[in-house]
Design a protein around this motif. Structure first.
Motif, PDB file in Angstrom:
ATOM      1  N   PHE A   1       0.846  -1.192   0.000  1.00  0.00           N
ATOM      2  CA  PHE A   1       0.000   0.000   0.000  1.00  0.00           C
ATOM      3  C   PHE A   1       0.879   1.238   0.000  1.00  0.00           C
ATOM      4  O   PHE A   1       2.093   1.162   0.220  1.00  0.00           O
ATOM      5  N   VAL A   2       0.252   2.375  -0.264  1.00  0.00           N
ATOM      6  CA  VAL A   2       0.931   3.669  -0.199  1.00  0.00           C
ATOM      7  C   VAL A   2       0.513   4.339   1.096  1.00  0.00           C
ATOM      8  O   VAL A   2      -0.683   4.557   1.333  1.00  0.00           O
TER       9      VAL A   2
ATOM     10  N   ILE B   1       4.688   7.048   0.387  1.00  0.00           N
ATOM     11  CA  ILE B   1       5.751   6.070   0.206  1.00  0.00           C
ATOM     12  C   ILE B   1       5.142   4.691   0.000  1.00  0.00           C
ATOM     13  O   ILE B   1       4.294   4.264   0.793  1.00  0.00           O
ATOM     14  N   LEU B   2       5.561   4.003  -1.051  1.00  0.00           N
ATOM     15  CA  LEU B   2       5.098   2.648  -1.303  1.00  0.00           C
ATOM     16  C   LEU B   2       5.650   1.727  -0.219  1.00  0.00           C
ATOM     17  O   LEU B   2       6.852   1.643  -0.001  1.00  0.00           O
TER      18      LEU B   2
ATOM     19  N   GLY C   1      -4.699  -5.229  -6.515  1.00  0.00           N
ATOM     20  CA  GLY C   1      -3.541  -5.883  -7.098  1.00  0.00           C
ATOM     21  C   GLY C   1      -3.219  -7.149  -6.326  1.00  0.00           C
ATOM     22  O   GLY C   1      -3.462  -7.222  -5.124  1.00  0.00           O
ATOM     23  N   GLN C   2      -2.705  -8.154  -7.014  1.00  0.00           N
ATOM     24  CA  GLN C   2      -2.327  -9.402  -6.368  1.00  0.00           C
ATOM     25  C   GLN C   2      -1.123  -9.992  -7.093  1.00  0.00           C
ATOM     26  O   GLN C   2      -0.974  -9.847  -8.307  1.00  0.00           O
TER      27      GLN C   2
ATOM     28  N   THR D   1      -0.004   0.037  -6.308  1.00  0.00           N
ATOM     29  CA  THR D   1      -0.389  -1.159  -5.555  1.00  0.00           C
ATOM     30  C   THR D   1      -0.313  -2.431  -6.403  1.00  0.00           C
ATOM     31  O   THR D   1      -0.460  -3.529  -5.856  1.00  0.00           O
ATOM     32  N   LEU D   2      -0.090  -2.297  -7.706  1.00  0.00           N
ATOM     33  CA  LEU D   2       0.103  -3.486  -8.536  1.00  0.00           C
ATOM     34  C   LEU D   2       1.349  -4.223  -8.070  1.00  0.00           C
ATOM     35  O   LEU D   2       2.443  -3.651  -8.022  1.00  0.00           O
ATOM     36  N   HIS D   3       1.187  -5.483  -7.723  1.00  0.00           N
ATOM     37  CA  HIS D   3       2.274  -6.260  -7.120  1.00  0.00           C
ATOM     38  C   HIS D   3       3.121  -6.869  -8.227  1.00  0.00           C
ATOM     39  O   HIS D   3       2.856  -7.983  -8.699  1.00  0.00           O
TER      40      HIS D   3
END
Length: 292
Positions: A7-8, A13-14, A52-53, A225-227
């Motif tokens: 998450f951000v 910050i990611l 996202g996963q 958030t895309l993993h």
């Protein structure tokens, strides 16, 4: 099975956090989905809000029809799955090394080079110095490129918003984003020097511009958030060998998860007062031995 949340945070910050670990005897996609959903429900995290996963390359995880990612996509069509780029790179290198003898010899010698360098602190220090010099040169070149060819914005950003995240943006939000992009070209692109989306997100927050470019900031958060890599998951899973040692190899999942949290996220425990924790244990019941 290790669960990591990406998450951000409020500072732009990611962030990736160790969330839970769960032992599973049945590794079918249906059972894994059930276990993950139970963990999320326990902490009041809704599956429909997943954006996202990311998993390993096993068929029960990334199967297009019955894999774990496909099952979650049925419940949440915006939980986009991205195959780990580090795993893709590994598969590419292995395939290339098998067909080209020169590459195979290179990686064969590379192991010896790594062993020679890491066996001496002096060699490690020289390697770090050389890396810092190269990074400084690359940073200067990158700044020149950014000044000559600034990032060009187009209607693709609005299409990204409408096609991939319609649940998070209304029609009014799309119009607001278009207006924000006009000001963005005149403001951010001239005043902020960034090279990555992560840096842009952080600088928008630090400068207070995230409150001005609300829709753009939201879209950046969703994209981040895309993993794209499962490196953090594998690293946290490897940390278990430092916690679950031969002397304490019979601990249950809850205790193991607590120990792993303290080990992996140990920098978050710096402000914890150990004496206050000991006092609470003393109050619970009388003890024969003194707590250290």
């Amino acid at each position: 099975m290790v669960i990591i949340l990406s998450f951000v945070n409020n500072h732009g910050i990611l962030t990736e956090r160790f969330f839970a670990i769960k032992s599973v005897s049945d590794t079918t996609s249906l059972n894994l989905k059930k276990d993950i959903s139970n963990v999320l429900v326990h902490y009041d995290i809704q599956v429909k809000k997943i954006r996202g996963q990311g998993y390993g390359g096993a068929s029960n995880m990334c199967g297009e029809w019955n894999g774990l990612q496909a099952l979650f996509l049925r419940d949440c069509p915006y939980a986009y799955y991205v195959h780990c780029f580090a795993h893709r790179l590994q598969l590419t290198l292995v395939s290339a090394a098998k067909d080209v003898s020169v590459i195979w010899e290179f990686f064969s010698h590379l192991d010896n080079i790594v062993n020679i360098v890491t066996s001496s602190t002096k060699r490690i220090a020289e390697l770090h110095t050389a890396q810092e010099m190269k990074l400084s040169i690359c940073w200067k070149l990158e700044n020149v490129i950014l000044e000559v060819e600034p990032i060009r914005l187009s209607d693709d950003i609005c299409k990204l918003e409408m096609n991939f995240y319609p649940e998070d943006f209304t029609d009014q939000d799309v119009v607001a984003l278009e207006n924000e992009l006009v000001h963005y070209k005149l403001d951010v692109m001239q005043n902020l020097k960034v090279s990555t989306l992560v840096e842009l997100c952080q600088q928008l927050t630090d400068s207070g511009r995230s409150k001005v470019y609300v829709m753009l900031n939201r879209l950046i958060h969703l994209v981040l958030t895309l993993h794209v890599s499962t490196v953090t998951t594998k690293r946290d899973f490897s940390a278990m060998k430092h916690v679950k040692t031969a002397l304490r190899n019979k601990m249950k999942d809850d205790f193991l998860a607590d120990c792993l949290t303290l080990y992996i996220e140990r920098y978050l425990t710096k402000d914890i007062d150990v004496d206050s924790i000991l006092d609470k244990f003393y109050v619970l019941k009388s003890r024969r031995a003194q707590l250290l």
